[in-house]
Scaffold this active site. Structure first.
Site, short mmCIF file in Angstrom:
data_model
loop_
_atom_site.label_atom_id
_atom_site.label_comp_id
_atom_site.label_asym_id
_atom_site.label_seq_id
_atom_site.Cartn_x
_atom_site.Cartn_y
_atom_site.Cartn_z
N GLU A 479 -40.33 -56.89 -27.61
CA GLU A 479 -38.95 -57.07 -28.05
C GLU A 479 -38.51 -58.53 -28.13
O GLU A 479 -37.38 -58.81 -28.52
CB GLU A 479 -38.01 -56.29 -27.12
CG GLU A 479 -38.21 -54.79 -27.21
CD GLU A 479 -37.49 -54.03 -26.11
OE1 GLU A 479 -37.24 -54.62 -25.04
OE2 GLU A 479 -37.19 -52.83 -26.32
N LYS A 591 -43.60 -60.08 -24.89
CA LYS A 591 -42.90 -59.50 -23.74
C LYS A 591 -43.74 -58.44 -23.01
O LYS A 591 -43.72 -58.36 -21.80
CB LYS A 591 -41.61 -58.86 -24.23
CG LYS A 591 -40.77 -58.22 -23.15
CD LYS A 591 -39.47 -57.68 -23.73
CE LYS A 591 -38.58 -57.08 -22.67
NZ LYS A 591 -37.32 -56.59 -23.21
N GLN A 592 -44.40 -57.61 -23.76
CA GLN A 592 -45.10 -56.49 -23.12
C GLN A 592 -46.20 -55.99 -24.04
O GLN A 592 -46.23 -56.34 -25.22
CB GLN A 592 -44.13 -55.36 -22.81
CG GLN A 592 -43.52 -54.69 -24.03
CD GLN A 592 -42.30 -53.85 -23.66
OE1 GLN A 592 -41.21 -54.37 -23.50
NE2 GLN A 592 -42.48 -52.55 -23.55
#
Ligand code: IFM
Length: 742
Positions: A479, A591-592
């Site tokens: 994100e 982010k991930q």
């Protein structure tokens, strides 16, 4: 049974850690969750009981939130006239002005679903008492809440006064959700409070009864009804007090308070021990299939039970119109909203361990199809487009703006509009549920409609450009990079989705032709539409760099500034926070798990262009994206553990697992006060089963394991349900595998 590996213990209570422990020590039963606040309260505490489905949109708030309902916990104990409080420091241990805690042990027993606290307390009068508290939210009867308090006079002959109350004046951190008219009942032995939410008009009834061998008296102060009992205790004498409470809402009873009070009579008649026995019996059936036994790593064992416990207490047992919020029912974080965290992180463990609970969660999405269809229509698309954040109505509830930043500004939140992969994530969970359970009835009646109507959405959403299909303005799992074109995660998963939709439709035509016809008619699945799905499958743009042999997160990603994330160690915050929002979005910091998430979901089916070895591509992807990921989201480490294990990178996979399984226990993200990270909890279960143990269904429909256990794990034993049968596996290290069917 070694309960040492089933317990989370707190021995040295610290004021600055109490909000963290309140979250960790949440008890629940899939109907409600109650934070582990002290019965007598503590300055700065944050007691909360959250009930699934009870949301309210208070005036002035951007979005609805789960409502903190009247507090059933309060019990104040006065010793020789002075209140017992958790005072841990004083200059005079013999004559403490406010009393002093001489010894303390609090423990959450996850096997039994019981929270206990023992305190040795010297009152200002000099009397020393031992206080033993126990509480549980019954798993065998979700409307029963039980507390037991045993008070022993260790030194002195104290006079004891106990006040048990219900606090009807609760708020969500200052936001009041109830109408001013509160019904307080202090007339009989069973006190009660009934409140109504301001906007959603849910009624919540909370009843409570204190059982004491001594005389009781009831009364109320404002919206706080109470029961009082008092007595003298001779030295070495003790007393046991039981408090039974019950909660009903207008979602489950016509007259919530009356029903709660009647339930309390039932509970009193059954008695505390019987209720506890039934509760523990239900927990035993949960653990029979949910427990993973790790031989060789006690700490991982205990932590994994903790994360599994939190998934289990959050999962609705009987209600298929509610779902698990990102922070479970253990805190106010994300306002109790439901994200993809549920379907991709929490549902898969439940599919294998407690399939009925998984089905309930999928039904929540089915009942909310109207909201998903509204969202698609409102955005100019066809079919069903599930909301990124969902509550009780199934409408999109993502706020468009953040809470004010330190400088007063607000940041635009795009996820509600652009994080569209949620519809495919839900399809992924439905498909997984069907494959593992063989629940054809669910697929025919409910699942297929969701899979197909979300496919209709994608068919209308894609853009046809220069002979290929694209998806612009998306947000993938990473994100930090918003509103990008052609996220490889999204595009590839949409191809998977459309393929799945076509094969489900083909299966329906063969196995349930009338239902196939029904859906073809209702969803307007014309031959042209289906032909377009095939065309999208064939021509979707999947960003790939042939030279590097990697999937490209999105075109342009590698043109941005490269930040070597591993150089930013040690750190207690995300690299995004270190660089600042404005700069980090212009960099390659991820982010991930994004491409890594794609590999977790699809495994080798992620695919590679002709002539390239898919395993090598997966390894290249890992080597590219792992060093760029700052795990700013709690969802990330468990997915890295899973994929790392599949790639045979066991050491780094273990590091990621260790981080993920301790996110809440160690407060790795510094925000556990806001609630348990549900996705991380479900993610670690999957990392062990699908990652380290490599459990999968092979082409022939048989279960296979392919272990890559961490070096020091001797074995992992687990039970899963597969097509209605319970299967037991012991996966040994090194690769000595045995399987048995029960
Ligand atoms: O769903 C997640 C998202 O992927 C990352 N931010 C937090 C959300 C809720 O956990």
């Amino acid at each position: 049974m070694q309960d040492r590996l089933w317990e989370i213990v707190e021995l040295n209570p610290r004021a600055d850690e109490q909000l963290h422990y309140e979250t960790l020590f949440t008890i629940g039963n899939g109907y409600l969750g109650t934070r582990g606040s002290f019965e007598e309260g503590l300055p700065g505490d944050s007691p909360a009981t959250l009930v699934h489905g009870i949301y309210d949109h208070a005036p002035g708030m951007l979005v609805p939130e789960l409502v903190n309902v009247p507090n059933w916990l309060p019990v104040s104990i006065f010793i020789d006239g002075a209140p017992f409080k958790m005072v841990t420091k004083t200059t005079d241990i013999m004559r403490p002005p406010e009393g002093i805690v001489l010894g303390y042990r609090r423990a959450l027993n996850m096997r039994r679903g019981i929270l206990t606290r023992e305190v040795l307390f010297r009152a200002p009068s000099g009397s020393v008492v031992r206080l033993e508290f126990e509480r549980f939210a019954s798993l065998s009867d979700i409307h029963i809440l039980a507390q037991r308090i045993r008070i022993t006079a260790v030194d002195g002959n104290p006079h004891i006064r106990v006040e048990s109350a219900i606090d009807g004046d609760v708020t969500n951190m200052g936001v009041r959700h109830f109408l001013p008219e509160v019904n307080v009942d202090d007339r009989g032995d069973t006190i009660g409070v009934e409140v109504k939410t301001q906007q959603s008009r849910y009624i919540v009834g909370v009843g409570s009864r204190l059982i004491s061998p001594h005389r009781i008296q009831t009364g109320s102060t404002g919206n706080r009804p109470y029961t009082v009992t008092s007595f003298d205790l001779a030295q070495e004498d003790w007393v046991v007090l039981d408090k039974f409470s019950s909660i009903y809402t207008s979602r489950d009873a016509l007259q919530p308070l009356d029903t709660a009070q009647a339930k309390i009579s039932e509970a009193v008649a059954a008695g505390y021990e019987t209720l506890r026995e039934r509760h523990e019996g239900e927990w035993a059936t949960y653990w029979e299939t949910a427990d993973i036994q790790i031989d060789g790593d006690d700490e991982a064992q205990r932590a994994l039970r903790f994360t599994t416990y939190h998934v289990l207490i959050a999962a609705p047992r009987t209600d298929e119109r509610v779902s698990i919020g990102a922070k479970t029912l253990s805190g106010m974080g994300y306002k109790g909203h439901v994200f993809w965290d549920t379907e991709l992180f929490c549902v898969p463990p439940l599919i294998l361990a407690q399939p009925k609970l998984a089905r309930n969660l999928l039904m929540y999405r089915y009942h909310n199809l109207p909201g998903a269809r509204n969202k698609a229509r409102a955005n100019g698309y066809e079919g069903a487009m599930f909301p990124w954040e969902s509550t009780d109505t199934g409408e999109e509830t993502t706020p468009q703006w953040s809470d004010p930043q330190p400088d007063g500004s607000r940041i635009r939140i795009w996820t509600g509009e652009r994080e569209q992969h949620i519809s495919t994530d839900i399809t992924y969970a439905i498909d997984k549920y069907w494959r593992w359970t063989g629940d054809d009835e669910f697929l025919i009646k409910y699942g297929a409609e969701m899979i197909l109507d979300t496919a209709v959405f994608w068919g209308s959403r894609v853009e046809h450009k220069d002979g290929r299909y694209e998806l612009s303005q998306q947000i993938g799992p990473d994100e930090y990079h918003e509103n990008i074109d052609n996220s490889v995660f999204v595009n590839r998963m949409v191809v998977w989705h459309l393929r799945t939709a076509l094969s489900v439709l083909a299966w329906l035509m063969g196995s349930a032709p009338a239902d196939a016809e029904r859906l073809i008619g209702a969803l307007n699945l014309t031959p042209e539409r289906l032909a377009k799905w095939n065309d999208i499958i064939a021509k979707m743009y999947i960003p790939f760099d042939r030279e590097q042999g990697i999937h490209v997160q999105f075109p342009g990603f590698f043109d941005m500034e490269y930040i070597p994330v591993p150089h930013y160690e040690p750190r207690t915050t995300s690299v995004q926070a270190i660089l600042g929002h404005a700069r980090s979005i212009q960099t390659q910091v991820i982010k991930q798990a994004d491409v890594v998430m794609l590999m977790a979901l699809l495994g080798e089916n992620v695919g590679a262009p002709d002539g390239l070895d898919v395993r090598q591509v997966m390894l290249n992807n890992w080597n590219t994206y792992y060093p760029r990921t700052d795990h700013g989201s709690s969802l990330s480490p468990a997915m890295h553990a899973w994929v790392g294990a599949r790639l045979g990178l066991t050491e780094v996979a273990y590091d990621m697992f260790d981080h993920a399984v301790h996110i809440d226990l160690n407060d790795n993200k510094g925000n556990v006060r806001d609630g348990i990270h549900a996705a991380a909890c479900g993610g670690v279960w999957q990392a062990v089963i699908f990652g380290f143990c490599g459990l999968s269904i092979d082409e022939a429909g048989d279960l296979q394991v392919d272990p890559h256990l961490p070096e020091h794990w001797r074995s992992v034993t687990f039970n899963v349900y597969y097509r209605g049968e319970q299967r037991t596996f012991t996966v040994k290290n090194p690769a000595l595998v045995s399987s048995a069917t029960r």
